[in-house]
Motif scaffolding. Structure first.
Motif, short mmCIF file in Angstrom:
data_model
loop_
_atom_site.label_atom_id
_atom_site.label_comp_id
_atom_site.label_asym_id
_atom_site.label_seq_id
_atom_site.Cartn_x
_atom_site.Cartn_y
_atom_site.Cartn_z
N UNK A 382 -12.17 -0.08 -13.76
CA UNK A 382 -12.73 -0.33 -14.82
C UNK A 382 -12.56 -1.92 -15.20
N UNK A 383 -11.47 -2.42 -14.81
CA UNK A 383 -11.36 -3.73 -15.19
C UNK A 383 -12.17 -4.61 -14.26
N UNK A 390 -17.42 -7.22 -26.08
CA UNK A 390 -15.88 -6.83 -25.93
C UNK A 390 -15.66 -5.53 -25.26
N UNK A 391 -16.99 -5.08 -24.62
CA UNK A 391 -17.05 -3.80 -24.03
C UNK A 391 -17.37 -3.96 -22.51
#
Length: 879
Positions: A382-383, A390-391
């Motif tokens: 996910x990173x 900001x998503x």
């Protein structure tokens, strides 16, 4: 002088024998005395010749008659201590009669041929008696063996003395008189050792015997590792040493071990013998010499050794001493066997504990690494996703994997902690009456997606039963059993959940149509980290669920039973203490009015607030939020919430202080408070007045179920709520029964209970009535079928009018509810898309068990209280 000294010594033996007979009145001692009388006759004759030079006729005649009777008396004595061929006593009696006649009729001294004939017969019969004594001595042990052996030697030497004396008279040239006097000392000394041995000699014999028998005890078979085995070897040794008919060790509860043919296992009357006893007793028409020896068992209790013999023991006091000493040695060995067994068990337990520790560490390492690997791996992925503002755009699959792995990890940690608490005796339980049906519904709700995914047929038929249990732990146990059934049941299989009461316990069963469990595996399925089934099924679990379920059931004074057959399925049954249904909560006149202002969340963690807000708003609850305890108390006074969710760790005053203040405030004490925190202090919260307690992370479904239950209770306590002045309505029940007489009887009983009853003889009639009247319950005969023979439940669910109405099946009482379920009599699965939303089947009840209490609980508190009958069942309905 030698002859006189020998005679004096023998006189002492004779006097002791007479004294023993007069003291004991024992026939055996009398026989010994008579044998010695005949021996004494020889010494009388010899002493008379030495002192007077001649024997008077008044002394000679009776002395010779007594002398020649010695073989007969000796054989009679031998017959009392062992078996003797009947011909020898008969021959000895004939010999004695002949000898007596010769002594009386023939002139004195007797002719040489007559003398030698009488002496020859005497020696022959004495030798036979001595041979019998030698054979008996070889079968005995210790002092008894030695004493009988010396008695045999004395008997033989006595005949030899008489032979030498007669030869000296017939053949004077041989000069055998001195030899006769010297040899005469032999039987005397032999009789002294046999009948008057010194104490030191008897003790030495007993010690040697004890040493020999102790060696036999120590040479017990390798399999004799238990005290009972030692005592069995002991009675075998005693029987062999005593040549007894049988031996037995008796304890307070009855016979412990038996050797041979023991005719009785009763301790002799008169209480437990202090030093041992030997006496004749008659059992089943047969006489036995019974020797009783007191014993001290390995556990400190008392016992008795019984030895049954068919013949007398010539020296029973020596036998008793040997047996008593041997019994003490057997006790030592039995104690050693107990200690050895305990040590072996301890070593085995330590080895098992070490293996369990190793297995636990290996299993935990695997189980912890698996979900953590998924969480860390997908979080790292996910990173790497592209950042938009900001998503980040993250695939749903990754989120699902992280969530499922996190829940798996949480469940594993909770199970391990719960097991540790149970084993340490620190499990905290809040036992209360719990409705089985409600508990089953709560456990099934979060598992419906798994059931639908495998297209399983789930049948719920939990009749109105109540158990005494901890609500949270009961839900946990049911969840484990249901998850287990879902995991092992193949696609499109069936799961049955049923309950019935049996005495003081309620049996709650979860049965499935899975592959079943092998008999060898059934005893191990409740062990930690042990899983049955194929590798694919085992990979889906940790092996802690069933172990924890059993421990939790036992902590609540219950148990878990298992029935399984390969190819047929399995059934796990929770057996818990039954309870009576709690009385309906009466409206409280003291509770202040509320405006039902939603839910107040007192929580300082923004992430926790956000999560709870999502849960609650999604379920339709309006919420108020306070970040401190002081703000929470103030907001509760103005917002009048229906329920408060309270954290313990708060800035300022903590949650415990907030809870105390809320319960002391006359305006707020009635508001239910549910504690949601990371601190596991359930008992403290419940003691302060909380209605429920959750440890973070909290399960959404469980939290919402608790809120629904407690807000409903609060509304019922509110006089302005739905149960207020308007009052509950009168319930309507539909009776579906093809028998007109049964319909009428059931309808009349319902009306007597204060219930409006409508009667229908077919499914078509029932659906027609339901279109005009909203029924609260349908009582349906189990034999009813729908159109074209379809199951009645399918037919009722096919009609929109009857689909939402709960159903109770009535039987004739020939089968239990569990039997009805497992026989598949409850109909098939829903037949249309709306069927999953139909009301559940509430239960299967025999007409004989139908009562107003059942109706009250099925219909719920929303209806008018029923007229409760005093009888246990509606007998007129079942007739």
């Amino acid at each position: 002088m030698l002859m006189i000294a020998t005679a004096v010594m023998f006189a002492l033996i004779f006097a002791r024998a007479i004294f023993a007979f007069l003291w004991t009145r024992d026939r055996l001692q009398g026989a010994v005395a008579l044998v010695l009388v005949s021996v004494a006759a020889l010494y009388v004759l010899q002493v008379s010749r030495v002192l007077a030079g001649a024997v008077p006729g008044s002394v000679r005649l009776p002395a010779l008659i007594a002398l020649y009777g010695q073989p007969l008396l000796t054989l009679a004595l031998v017959a009392m201590i062992r078996s003797v061929a009947w011909a020898w006593p008969g021959l000895a009696f004939g010999y004695w009669l002949g000898a007596s006649a010769a002594v009386i009729t023939l002139p004195s001294p007797l002719p040489n041929p007559a003398t030698m004939s009488l002496v020859g017969g005497f020696v022959l019969l004495q030798s036979v008696a001595a041979g019998y004594l030698v054979a008996e001595a070889r079968k005995r042990k210790g002092a008894a063996r030695a004493r009988i052996g010396f008695a045999a030697t004395g008997t033989f030497l006595f005949g030899l003395v008489l032979l030498i004396a007669a030869s000296n008279r017939v053949f004077p040239s041989l000069h055998l008189s001195e030899i006769s006097r010297i040899v005469a000392l032999g039987p005397t000394l032999a009789y002294v050792v046999a009948f008057m041995p010194p104490g030191w000699l008897r003790r030495q014999w007993s010690a040697r015997t004890a040493y020999t028998l102790m060696g036999r005890l120590l040479a017990a078979p390798a399999s004799a590792t238990q005290p009972r085995d030692i005592w069995q070897h002991f009675v075998d040794t005693v029987r062999d040493a005593m040549s007894a008919e049988g031996t037995v060790v008796v304890i307070e509860s009855g016979p412990l071990v038996v050797a041979g043919s023991a005719p009785s296992c009763e301790v002799p009357s008169g209480g437990r013998p202090e030093r041992g006893s030997a006496k004749w007793t008659k059992i089943d028409g047969r006489r036995y010499l019974l020797i009783a020896i007191p014993l001290t068992m390995e556990d400190g209790t008392t016992g008795t050794l019984l030895v049954f013999g068919l013949h007398r023991s010539l020296f029973s006091e020596d036998d008793i001493a040997v047996l008593a000493d041997l019994g003490r040695q057997a006790t030592v060995l039995a104690d050693r066997a107990v200690l050895t067994s305990q040590l072996t068990d301890t070593v085995a337990q330590l080895r098992a504990a070490n293996e369990a520790k190793s297995d636990f560490l290996a299993a935990m390492s695997h189980e912890l690494r698996t979900p953590l690997n998924a969480i860390i791996g997908f979080s790292e992925l996910m990173g790497y996703e592209e950042l938009v503002g900001d998503r980040r755009h993250v695939p749903d699959e990754w989120i699902g994997n992280v969530h499922s792995s996190g829940r798996h990890l949480l469940g594993l940690i909770n199970d391990v902690l719960d097991l540790a608490k149970v084993e340490a005796g620190r499990i905290e339980l809040r036992l209360e009456p719990i409705d089985v049906g409600a508990a089953v519904a709560e456990a099934v709700a979060p598992l419906t997606s798994l059931i639908d995914a495998k297209k399983l047929r789930l049948t719920l038929a939990a009749p109105p039963e109540v158990v005494t249990a901890d609500r949270l732990r009961l839900r946990q146990m049911l969840n484990n059993l249901l998850s287990n059934a879902i995991k092992f049941t193949p696609d499109e299989g069936a799961i049955y959940v049923s309950a019935h009461r049996d005495g003081a316990f309620t049996h709650l069963s979860v049965a499935d149509t899975g592959p079943g469990i092998e008999p060898a595996e059934q005893a191990r399925v409740f062990e930690e980290f042990h899983q049955a089934g194929d590798a694919a099924s085992r990979a889906a679990g940790t092996g802690l669920g069933l172990a924890l379920t059993r421990r939790l059931a036992e902590a609540q004074q219950g148990r878990v039973e298992l029935w399984s057959e390969v190819g047929q399925g399995s059934r796990f049954t929770l057996v818990l203490p039954a309870a009576t249904a709690p009385a309906p909560h009466a409206p409280s006149a003291e509770a202040p009015a509320t405006d039902h202002g939603g839910v107040l969340v007192i929580e300082d963690d923004p992430a926790a607030v956000s999560l709870l807000r999502t849960y609650l708003t999604g379920a339709g609850y309006p919420i108020h939020v306070a970040a401190t305890g002081e703000a929470g108390i103030a907001l509760a006074g103005t917002a009048h919430p229906d329920l408060i969710l309270l954290d313990v760790q708060l800035p300022g005053i903590d949650g415990w202080s907030v809870l105390r203040k809320l319960k002391k405030d006359e305006r707020l004490w009635h508001i239910p408070v549910v504690v949601v925190t990371v601190i596991d202090e359930r008992e403290v919260a419940l003691a302060l007045g909380a209605v429920d307690y959750f440890v973070k992370p909290v399960e959404r479904r469980a939290l919402l179920d608790s809120m629904a239950r407690n807000t409903a209770a609060a509304a019922a306590a509110d006089p302005t709520g739905p149960g207020g002045p308007a009052g509950p309505r009168r319930p309507d029940v539909l009776v579906l029964d093809p028998s007109e007489a049964a319909r009428e009887r059931t309808g009349q009983w319902l009306r007597d209970c204060g219930v409006a009853a409508a009667l229908a003889g077919s499914v078509a009639d029932a659906t027609g009535l339901a279109e005009s009247t909203p029924f609260d319950l349908i009582l349906c005969d189990a034999a009813v079928t729908g159109p074209d023979g379809t199951p009645v439940l399918d037919a009722l669910r096919a009609s929109p009018a009857t689909r939402p109405v709960p159903v109770v099946m009535l039987t004739d009482g020939t089968m239990t509810p569990a039997d009805v379920l497992l026989a598949g009599l409850m109909g098939g699965p829903p037949t249309d898309d709306d069927a999953p939303h139909s009301a559940p089947l509430l239960g299967v009840v025999s007409r004989a068990d139908l009562s107003a209490q059942h109706l009250q609980r099925w219909l719920g508190d929303r209806v008018h209280p029923l007229v409760v009958d005093d009888g246990p069942a509606l007998e007129r309905v079942s007739t």
